[in-house]
Design a protein around this motif. Sequence first.
Motif, PDB file in Angstrom:
ATOM      1  N   VAL A 104       1.495   2.577  -3.568  1.00  0.00           N
ATOM      2  CA  VAL A 104       0.381   2.958  -4.445  1.00  0.00           C
ATOM      3  C   VAL A 104       0.543   4.360  -5.026  1.00  0.00           C
ATOM      4  CG1 VAL A 104      -2.100   3.457  -4.495  1.00  0.00           C
ATOM      5  CG2 VAL A 104      -1.265   1.354  -3.440  1.00  0.00           C
ATOM      6  N   PRO A 105       0.869   5.396  -4.222  1.00  0.00           N
ATOM      7  CA  PRO A 105       1.020   6.739  -4.814  1.00  0.00           C
ATOM      8  C   PRO A 105       2.080   6.783  -5.917  1.00  0.00           C
ATOM      9  CG  PRO A 105       0.863   6.900  -2.433  1.00  0.00           C
ATOM     10  CD  PRO A 105       1.019   5.442  -2.753  1.00  0.00           C
ATOM     11  N   ARG A 165       2.315   5.340 -13.574  1.00  0.00           N
ATOM     12  CA  ARG A 165       1.422   4.804 -14.600  1.00  0.00           C
ATOM     13  C   ARG A 165       0.701   5.899 -15.374  1.00  0.00           C
ATOM     14  NH1 ARG A 165      -1.271   0.331 -10.571  1.00  0.00           N
ATOM     15  NH2 ARG A 165       0.231  -1.368 -10.902  1.00  0.00           N
ATOM     16  N   THR A 166       0.383   7.014 -14.711  1.00  0.00           N
ATOM     17  CA  THR A 166      -0.454   8.041 -15.339  1.00  0.00           C
ATOM     18  C   THR A 166       0.323   9.280 -15.769  1.00  0.00           C
ATOM     19  OG1 THR A 166      -0.976   9.046 -13.179  1.00  0.00           O
ATOM     20  CG2 THR A 166      -2.435   7.293 -13.965  1.00  0.00           C
ATOM     21  N   LEU A 221       3.245   4.264  -7.733  1.00  0.00           N
ATOM     22  CA  LEU A 221       2.808   3.473  -8.876  1.00  0.00           C
ATOM     23  C   LEU A 221       1.790   4.233  -9.711  1.00  0.00           C
ATOM     24  CD1 LEU A 221       2.446  -0.066  -7.247  1.00  0.00           C
ATOM     25  CD2 LEU A 221       4.025   0.564  -9.093  1.00  0.00           C
ATOM     26  N   ASP A 222       0.833   4.868  -9.052  1.00  0.00           N
ATOM     27  CA  ASP A 222      -0.186   5.624  -9.779  1.00  0.00           C
ATOM     28  C   ASP A 222       0.430   6.784 -10.549  1.00  0.00           C
ATOM     29  OD1 ASP A 222      -2.126   3.941  -8.867  1.00  0.00           O
ATOM     30  OD2 ASP A 222      -2.932   5.312  -7.354  1.00  0.00           O
ATOM     31  N   GLN A 223       1.374   7.479  -9.920  1.00  0.00           N
ATOM     32  CA  GLN A 223       2.022   8.600 -10.593  1.00  0.00           C
ATOM     33  C   GLN A 223       2.813   8.135 -11.810  1.00  0.00           C
ATOM     34  OE1 GLN A 223       5.059  10.740  -8.384  1.00  0.00           O
ATOM     35  NE2 GLN A 223       4.387  12.675  -9.257  1.00  0.00           N
ATOM     36  N   GLU A 269       0.817  -1.210   0.000  1.00  0.00           N
ATOM     37  CA  GLU A 269       0.000   0.000   0.000  1.00  0.00           C
ATOM     38  C   GLU A 269       0.853   1.263   0.000  1.00  0.00           C
ATOM     39  OE1 GLU A 269      -2.984  -0.047   3.040  1.00  0.00           O
ATOM     40  OE2 GLU A 269      -3.451  -2.162   2.704  1.00  0.00           O
TER      41      GLU A 269
END
Length: 261
Positions: free
Chosen positions: A178-179, A185-186, A181-183, A175
Amino acid sequence: MTTLSTHLVVALAVLAGVAVGVAALSRLGTARSNAVAVARAVGQLALVSLVLTAVLGRVTWSLLFALVMLSVAVGTSARRIGAVRAWPWVLVTVASGAFPVLVVVFASGAVPWNGAGIVPVAGIVIGGAMTASSLNGRRCFAALREERDTYEGALALGLPVPVAVRLVIGRHRAEALVPGLDQTRTVGLVTLPGAFVGVLLGGGSPAQAGAAQVLVLVGLLAAQTIVVVVGSLLIERGLLVPEDLRPATRVQVRLSRPVPD
């Protein structure tokens, strides 16, 4: 490019008012914290801007400044997870992620070995390592408090303390990533992060900005992954433990030791 002007002051005042006002009206309980954070950001960045004028000119001073950033990051993360007395292990956690990434970045020649390269890159990587340390510690310690029965049940079955801790925190470790990974990926689709914008504002081409941002994002992901793994191992071994869990941990360690015949 953003410059010091009346327009900047007005924008900052309005945005700070929104952050404080909305928090106060909605009773989030963070109005004062928001105000203090804004005041500290303005004061700290003003001071840092003056310091960097002298620091960026010499590698030695830049390295010393990076050590200051590391010490602040460790202190911040230690307080955030409630493990102030365990700050040496927080240092090990943060440094374990930041140091190898910085070695690769500078040893490869991807970023020049000078003050203008050391300070910003070290700041980004150390900051990301600090965030991962705080997120991982807070989530793992919350799990240990919430799932104490699982932990004690594992000990009662004769499992070693590290294994019992791992049973509780194992599924929560990811967890903290997550921040990041999201950054990653996007990037470019949802946001244009700081490194990209910074290179563009500094006069670089979009290709140069993209290369710099990819390097930063991949470096952050590597650093944060190492931080989560190392931090979790230290938690499992009872070295990185918050104050309220120390007595319980000592009791559990004693109970888990084999009873002599």
